[in-house]
Scaffold this motif. Structure first.
Motif, PDB file in Angstrom:
ATOM      1  N   PRO A 192     -11.720  -5.659   0.174  1.00 61.86           N
ATOM      2  CA  PRO A 192     -11.987  -6.896  -0.574  1.00 61.86           C
ATOM      3  C   PRO A 192     -12.823  -6.625  -1.823  1.00 61.86           C
ATOM      4  CG  PRO A 192     -13.306  -6.790   1.428  1.00 61.86           C
ATOM      5  CD  PRO A 192     -12.349  -5.654   1.505  1.00 61.86           C
ATOM      6  N   ARG A 193     -12.430  -7.237  -2.927  1.00 57.68           N
ATOM      7  CA  ARG A 193     -13.145  -7.118  -4.204  1.00 57.68           C
ATOM      8  C   ARG A 193     -12.978  -8.419  -4.969  1.00 57.68           C
ATOM      9  NH1 ARG A 193      -9.990  -1.674  -5.496  1.00 57.68           N
ATOM     10  NH2 ARG A 193      -8.476  -3.100  -4.608  1.00 57.68           N
ATOM     11  N   PRO A 194     -13.828  -8.656  -5.937  1.00 56.95           N
ATOM     12  CA  PRO A 194     -13.664  -9.887  -6.732  1.00 56.95           C
ATOM     13  C   PRO A 194     -12.334  -9.876  -7.476  1.00 56.95           C
ATOM     14  CG  PRO A 194     -15.815  -8.870  -7.109  1.00 56.95           C
ATOM     15  CD  PRO A 194     -15.021  -7.881  -6.331  1.00 56.95           C
ATOM     16  N   PRO A 195     -11.798 -11.049  -7.785  1.00 59.45           N
ATOM     17  CA  PRO A 195     -10.564 -11.109  -8.585  1.00 59.45           C
ATOM     18  C   PRO A 195     -10.750 -10.414  -9.936  1.00 59.45           C
ATOM     19  CG  PRO A 195     -11.076 -13.254  -7.632  1.00 59.45           C
ATOM     20  CD  PRO A 195     -12.277 -12.386  -7.396  1.00 59.45           C
ATOM     21  N   LEU A 196      -9.664  -9.869 -10.440  1.00 58.13           N
ATOM     22  CA  LEU A 196      -9.707  -9.190 -11.733  1.00 58.13           C
ATOM     23  C   LEU A 196      -9.828 -10.197 -12.882  1.00 58.13           C
ATOM     24  CD1 LEU A 196      -6.920  -6.478 -11.283  1.00 58.13           C
ATOM     25  CD2 LEU A 196      -9.386  -6.075 -11.486  1.00 58.13           C
ATOM     26  N   PRO A 197     -10.561  -9.853 -13.926  1.00 56.20           N
ATOM     27  CA  PRO A 197     -10.661 -10.726 -15.102  1.00 56.20           C
ATOM     28  C   PRO A 197      -9.522 -10.459 -16.089  1.00 56.20           C
ATOM     29  CG  PRO A 197     -12.132  -8.865 -15.380  1.00 56.20           C
ATOM     30  CD  PRO A 197     -11.486  -8.697 -14.022  1.00 56.20           C
ATOM     31  N   VAL A 198      -8.318 -10.356 -15.554  1.00 60.52           N
ATOM     32  CA  VAL A 198      -7.132  -9.992 -16.324  1.00 60.52           C
ATOM     33  C   VAL A 198      -5.987 -10.917 -15.900  1.00 60.52           C
ATOM     34  CG1 VAL A 198      -5.461  -8.152 -16.809  1.00 60.52           C
ATOM     35  CG2 VAL A 198      -7.862  -7.578 -16.422  1.00 60.52           C
ATOM     36  N   PRO A 199      -5.225 -11.482 -16.826  1.00 65.11           N
ATOM     37  CA  PRO A 199      -4.096 -12.333 -16.440  1.00 65.11           C
ATOM     38  C   PRO A 199      -2.943 -11.508 -15.888  1.00 65.11           C
ATOM     39  CG  PRO A 199      -4.197 -12.118 -18.824  1.00 65.11           C
ATOM     40  CD  PRO A 199      -5.427 -11.455 -18.297  1.00 65.11           C
ATOM     41  N   PHE A 200      -2.158 -12.136 -15.004  1.00 62.04           N
ATOM     42  CA  PHE A 200      -1.002 -11.492 -14.383  1.00 62.04           C
ATOM     43  C   PHE A 200       0.284 -12.206 -14.790  1.00 62.04           C
ATOM     44  CE2 PHE A 200      -3.328 -10.154 -10.167  1.00 62.04           C
ATOM     45  CZ  PHE A 200      -4.198  -9.354 -10.898  1.00 62.04           C
ATOM     46  N   THR A 201       1.318 -11.419 -15.011  1.00 65.53           N
ATOM     47  CA  THR A 201       2.691 -11.898 -15.006  1.00 65.53           C
ATOM     48  C   THR A 201       3.396 -11.181 -13.871  1.00 65.53           C
ATOM     49  OG1 THR A 201       2.777 -12.359 -17.380  1.00 65.53           O
ATOM     50  CG2 THR A 201       4.871 -11.968 -16.271  1.00 65.53           C
ATOM     51  N   VAL A 202       4.065 -11.924 -12.992  1.00 65.59           N
ATOM     52  CA  VAL A 202       4.663 -11.348 -11.787  1.00 65.59           C
ATOM     53  C   VAL A 202       6.169 -11.579 -11.819  1.00 65.59           C
ATOM     54  CG1 VAL A 202       4.563 -11.251  -9.272  1.00 65.59           C
ATOM     55  CG2 VAL A 202       2.510 -11.877 -10.566  1.00 65.59           C
ATOM     56  N   LEU A 203       6.930 -10.506 -11.665  1.00 66.20           N
ATOM     57  CA  LEU A 203       8.378 -10.556 -11.775  1.00 66.20           C
ATOM     58  C   LEU A 203       9.035 -10.069 -10.487  1.00 66.20           C
ATOM     59  CD1 LEU A 203       8.746  -8.859 -15.297  1.00 66.20           C
ATOM     60  CD2 LEU A 203       8.327 -11.279 -14.782  1.00 66.20           C
ATOM     61  N   GLY A 204      10.278 -10.517 -10.259  1.00 66.69           N
ATOM     62  CA  GLY A 204      11.015 -10.057  -9.095  1.00 66.69           C
ATOM     63  C   GLY A 204      12.474 -10.439  -9.174  1.00 66.69           C
ATOM     64  N   GLY A 205      13.244  -9.976  -8.198  1.00 61.29           N
ATOM     65  CA  GLY A 205      14.652 -10.325  -8.085  1.00 61.29           C
ATOM     66  C   GLY A 205      14.855 -11.386  -7.025  1.00 61.29           C
ATOM     67  N   ASP A 206      15.737 -12.335  -7.274  1.00 59.09           N
ATOM     68  CA  ASP A 206      15.898 -13.447  -6.335  1.00 59.09           C
ATOM     69  C   ASP A 206      16.604 -13.037  -5.045  1.00 59.09           C
ATOM     70  OD1 ASP A 206      18.528 -13.189  -7.209  1.00 59.09           O
ATOM     71  OD2 ASP A 206      18.633 -15.178  -8.125  1.00 59.09           O
ATOM     72  N   ALA A 207      17.198 -11.831  -5.003  1.00 60.96           N
ATOM     73  CA  ALA A 207      17.838 -11.344  -3.783  1.00 60.96           C
ATOM     74  C   ALA A 207      17.042 -10.205  -3.138  1.00 60.96           C
ATOM     75  CB  ALA A 207      19.267 -10.878  -4.088  1.00 60.96           C
ATOM     76  N   ASP A 208      15.839  -9.959  -3.614  1.00 60.48           N
ATOM     77  CA  ASP A 208      14.994  -8.899  -3.060  1.00 60.48           C
ATOM     78  C   ASP A 208      14.372  -9.359  -1.745  1.00 60.48           C
ATOM     79  OD1 ASP A 208      13.559  -6.553  -2.797  1.00 60.48           O
ATOM     80  OD2 ASP A 208      12.137  -7.003  -4.407  1.00 60.48           O
ATOM     81  N   LEU A 209      13.969  -8.389  -0.910  1.00 58.06           N
ATOM     82  CA  LEU A 209      13.230  -8.717   0.307  1.00 58.06           C
ATOM     83  C   LEU A 209      11.835  -9.248  -0.019  1.00 58.06           C
ATOM     84  CD1 LEU A 209      14.151  -5.716   2.666  1.00 58.06           C
ATOM     85  CD2 LEU A 209      15.084  -8.036   2.675  1.00 58.06           C
ATOM     86  N   VAL A 210      11.316  -8.897  -1.177  1.00 56.97           N
ATOM     87  CA  VAL A 210      10.027  -9.446  -1.621  1.00 56.97           C
ATOM     88  C   VAL A 210      10.276 -10.858  -2.147  1.00 56.97           C
ATOM     89  CG1 VAL A 210       8.038  -9.131  -3.123  1.00 56.97           C
ATOM     90  CG2 VAL A 210       9.248  -7.127  -2.243  1.00 56.97           C
TER      91      VAL A 210
END
Length: 246
Positions: free
Chosen positions: A182-200
């Protein structure tokens, strides 16, 4: 000293230049070459692919003993040039996330954004599957079943299996022996990408919002599986990544 370290860890496409740098961290078993090619579609952006030990020109080098060791090496030796953005796909997403935390500890300049691709938020990731312990052909077959991306000719050729499996096993070992803390949240913005047929799933991707204090997190799905950026939406993906880096 900076130039030898740059040559050790990074590969840049000839002519790739710009005021901002995109550092690309490859997926498990991947090499820098795939991401170097992105520079052809990203004019004005300096695309810099990360080359890890045990692959490409570093094939003879030993892989890191642990993910923490690899992160520590990168944080101390990677010649980061602000302003810059990190892109990481799959294993690479976890790697650049952990690296950003280490950069904070060392007081080094941080990326302006993390673009995290096809990896679930750390508290939802499976870190104890034991895939890295499987025999070569079983490891490749299981990775292909879960994520695809391994050509049939590789699975059918013992020599290609041998050449492919080393980096893949090394990276799965780093992930599966890693213990997030566990650590504090990062002070950096995220963009998160993926495939709609992925297991993720979208939900697993959206859960990255717990790891940054720069909300809301942008989540975007593209048609395709784990390697969605190799598929028909390739150009749209690269435009999205470039926009995030600029």
């Amino acid at each position: 000293m900076a130039e030898p370290l740059a040559a050790r860890w990074t590969i840049r496409a000839p002519g790739s230049s710009g005021p901002r740098t995109l550092y690309c961290f490859p997926h498990g078993g991947g090499s820098a070459a795939e991401y170097v090619r992105w520079s052809r579609k990203m004019a004005g952006l300096n695309v810099c692919a990360i080359q890890l030990p045990g692959r490409g020109a570093r094939l003879a080098e030993e892989s890191a003993a642990s993910l923490d060791d690899l992160v520590d090496q990168l944080a101390k030796e990677l010649p980061l040039s602000p302003p810059y953005t990190f892109f990481g796909h799959s294993f690479g997403a976890l790697l650049c996330f952990e690296l950003t935390h280490r950069l904070i500890e060392l007081g080094r300049p941080l990326p302006e954004r993390l673009v995290l691709s096809a990896f679930p938020a750390p508290h939802l990731a499976e870190f104890r599957d034991g895939l890295h312990l499987l025999p070569d052909t079983e490891l490749l077959a299981e990775v292909e079943r879960r994520h695809g991306g391994i050509p049939a000719e590789v699975l059918a050729d013992p020599e290609l299996v041998r050449l492919t499996v080393g980096g893949l096993r090394a990276d799965y070992r780093l992930v599966e022996t890693h213990r997030p803390r566990p650590r504090p949240p990062l002070p950096v913005p995220f963009t998160v990408l993926g495939g709609d047929a992925d297991l993720v799933t979208r939900e697993q991707l959206a859960a990255w919002s717990a790891y940054t204090d720069q909300r809301p997190v942008t989540v975007r799905l593209f048609p395709g599986g784990h390697f969605y950026f190799r598929e028909r939406q390739h150009a749209a993906v690269l435009r999205t990544v470039q926009a995030a880096a600029c």
